[in-house]
Design a protein around this motif. Structure first.
Motif, PDB file in Angstrom:
ATOM      1  N   GLU A 223       1.341  -1.359   0.169  1.00 31.69           N
ATOM      2  CA  GLU A 223       0.010   0.616  -0.028  1.00 31.69           C
ATOM      3  C   GLU A 223       0.556   1.304  -0.307  1.00 31.69           C
ATOM      4  OE1 GLU A 223      -3.453   1.566  -0.513  1.00 31.69           O
ATOM      5  OE2 GLU A 223      -3.058  -0.030  -0.190  1.00 31.69           O
ATOM      6  N   LYS A 226       1.970   1.857  -3.436  1.00 29.12           N
ATOM      7  CA  LYS A 226       0.995   2.109  -4.131  1.00 29.12           C
ATOM      8  C   LYS A 226       0.521   3.826  -3.927  1.00 29.12           C
ATOM      9  CE  LYS A 226      -1.559  -2.265  -4.200  1.00 29.12           C
ATOM     10  NZ  LYS A 226      -3.281  -2.575  -3.920  1.00 29.12           N
ATOM     11  N   GLN A 227       0.313   4.029  -2.962  1.00 32.55           N
ATOM     12  CA  GLN A 227       0.583   5.798  -2.249  1.00 32.55           C
ATOM     13  C   GLN A 227       0.831   6.845  -2.762  1.00 32.55           C
ATOM     14  OE1 GLN A 227      -2.411   6.911  -1.476  1.00 32.55           O
ATOM     15  NE2 GLN A 227      -3.116   4.798  -1.953  1.00 32.55           N
ATOM     16  N   ILE A 229       2.969   5.828  -5.491  1.00 33.12           N
ATOM     17  CA  ILE A 229       3.237   6.124  -7.069  1.00 33.12           C
ATOM     18  C   ILE A 229       2.161   7.193  -7.673  1.00 33.12           C
ATOM     19  CG2 ILE A 229       2.185   4.269  -9.326  1.00 33.12           C
ATOM     20  CD1 ILE A 229       4.142   1.757  -8.142  1.00 33.12           C
ATOM     21  N   LYS A 230       1.129   6.450  -6.848  1.00 33.16           N
ATOM     22  CA  LYS A 230      -0.234   7.344  -6.624  1.00 33.16           C
ATOM     23  C   LYS A 230       0.232   9.284  -6.674  1.00 33.16           C
ATOM     24  CE  LYS A 230      -4.639   8.280  -6.166  1.00 33.16           C
ATOM     25  NZ  LYS A 230      -5.937   7.539  -4.441  1.00 33.16           N
ATOM     26  N   LYS A 231       1.186   9.847  -5.963  1.00 35.16           N
ATOM     27  CA  LYS A 231       1.506  11.249  -5.666  1.00 35.16           C
ATOM     28  C   LYS A 231       2.330  11.559  -6.417  1.00 35.16           C
ATOM     29  CE  LYS A 231       0.491  10.915  -0.754  1.00 35.16           C
ATOM     30  NZ  LYS A 231       1.364  10.252   0.693  1.00 35.16           N
ATOM     31  N   GLU A 276      -2.010  -4.232 -12.144  1.00 34.13           N
ATOM     32  CA  GLU A 276      -1.796  -3.225 -12.317  1.00 34.13           C
ATOM     33  C   GLU A 276      -0.667  -2.567 -13.175  1.00 34.13           C
ATOM     34  OE1 GLU A 276      -2.275  -0.345  -9.694  1.00 34.13           O
ATOM     35  OE2 GLU A 276      -3.341  -1.853  -8.220  1.00 34.13           O
ATOM     36  N   TYR A 281       6.913   1.049 -15.444  1.00 35.18           N
ATOM     37  CA  TYR A 281       7.259   1.795 -14.336  1.00 35.18           C
ATOM     38  C   TYR A 281       8.026   0.783 -13.739  1.00 35.18           C
ATOM     39  CZ  TYR A 281       7.606   4.337 -10.163  1.00 35.18           C
ATOM     40  OH  TYR A 281       7.731   4.694  -8.988  1.00 35.18           O
TER      41      TYR A 281
END
Length: 317
Positions: A223, A226-227, A229-231, A276, A281
């Motif tokens: 998690e 994921k967070q 990369i999301k940012k 995903e 990436y």
């Protein structure tokens, strides 16, 4: 030394409470006074000195990692057995110890060299006690959990229940296999669950809860990735997001950065398998951290060569 005993099984903790690079061993004493059997040999100098005073006929190794095998060169008159996946790896280690990298072809005579390969999932007579080596890949490809049904002992080894969380940072490690193997241990009819590091003995009634807490760390790590990369975190900066180790600890040892790099790479590949869209990436991440994408997951075929198998001295029940 005063170690905990369950029947003929003596639990021998490693130095520093079995913190890596040390680990716990099992010493199985012959009920009739004959020679003993040792499972794993990475306890550290004081533990090795104690074990050298015992009469040990065989050493069974759960896997090839040095924190479980480092003491084997001291037992040059003892038969050493390892699983089918790690036989070649340990043979290579023995050759390096003997030659210093000069490439000698006489490695089989080196101290600490495995002589036999034990079978998984079969009853093995270890100094009069039945032990079953349960294959539990994930931590490493060949990793196994010794099970002693008569005394309700399952050595879960590097499924170690620590607050740090699971270790799956080797080329032959696999996150999903680790989870499956850990859950497999819940199905074993054992009363005592013994880790190789720190935690030690955990009883049946508390083991499921502790195991679930331990496995939850895997999802928390994922998690965080994921967070990040999301940012918009770049592949270069991803290892600085406190995913596995704290960023401030990276300067302590080179292996910490290497584990962080490999651990995140394993998670990225796992996320890709789950759908995903992170293929590009991942390739950028591998390039940024000088990882060969093909070496992030590197598995082998089990070796069964010549006398390297369960033979007459490894008695099958």
């Amino acid at each position: 030394m005063n170690y905990e005993k369950i029947g003929p099984v003596e639990i021998v903790p490693g130095e520093s409470q079995s913190r890596s690079p040390f680990s716990t061993s099992l010493l199985i004493r012959d009920k009739s006074g004959g020679e003993s059997t040792l499972i794993d040999c990475g306890g550290g100098p004081s533990v090795f000195a104690y074990l050298q005073q015992q009469s040990i006929r065989q050493i069974f190794l759960t896997h090839f990692h040095p924190d479980h095998t480092s003491g084997t060169p001291l037992f040059d008159q003892t038969q050493i057995l390892i699983n089918p996946y790690d036989y070649t790896r340990l043979l290579q280690f023995a050759e390096m110890r003997k030659t210093g990298g000069s490439g000698s072809t006489d490695a089989r005579k080196a101290a600490g060299t495995p002589q036999l390969i034990y079978p998984y999932e079969q009853e093995i007579n270890m100094s009069g006690t039945t032990v079953i080596m349960l294959h539990a890949p994930g931590h490493s490809e060949g990793f196994c959990c010794p099970y002693i049904p008569e005394h309700g002992i399952l050595m879960i080894g590097d499924i170690d229940l620590t607050s740090f969380g699971p270790w799956y940072f080797g080329p032959d490690s696999d996150i999903d296999q680790f989870i499956a193997s850990a859950r497999m241990t819940l199905e074993v009819d054992a009363k005592y669950f013994l880790t190789s590091h720190q935690k030690g003995m955990v009883l049946r009634e508390e083991y499921p809860r502790k195991l679930e807490q331990y496995l939850e760390i895997i999802e928390r790590r994922e998690e965080r990735i994921k967070q990040a990369i999301k940012k918009g975190c770049s592949p270069e900066e991803l290892i600085l997001q406190d995913v596995i180790y704290f960023r401030k600890d990276h300067g302590q040892a080179a292996f910490i950065v290497r584990n962080e790099q490999m651990g995140i790479a394993k998670h990225l590949k796992r996320m890709i398998r789950k759908g995903e869209p992170l293929g590009d990436y991942f390739l950028e991440y591998a390039m940024a951290h000088k990882l060969n994408p093909e070496h992030v997951d590197q598995f082998t075929r089990p070796a069964f060569v010549g006398a390297a198998k369960a033979g007459s001295e490894t008695k099958m029940n």
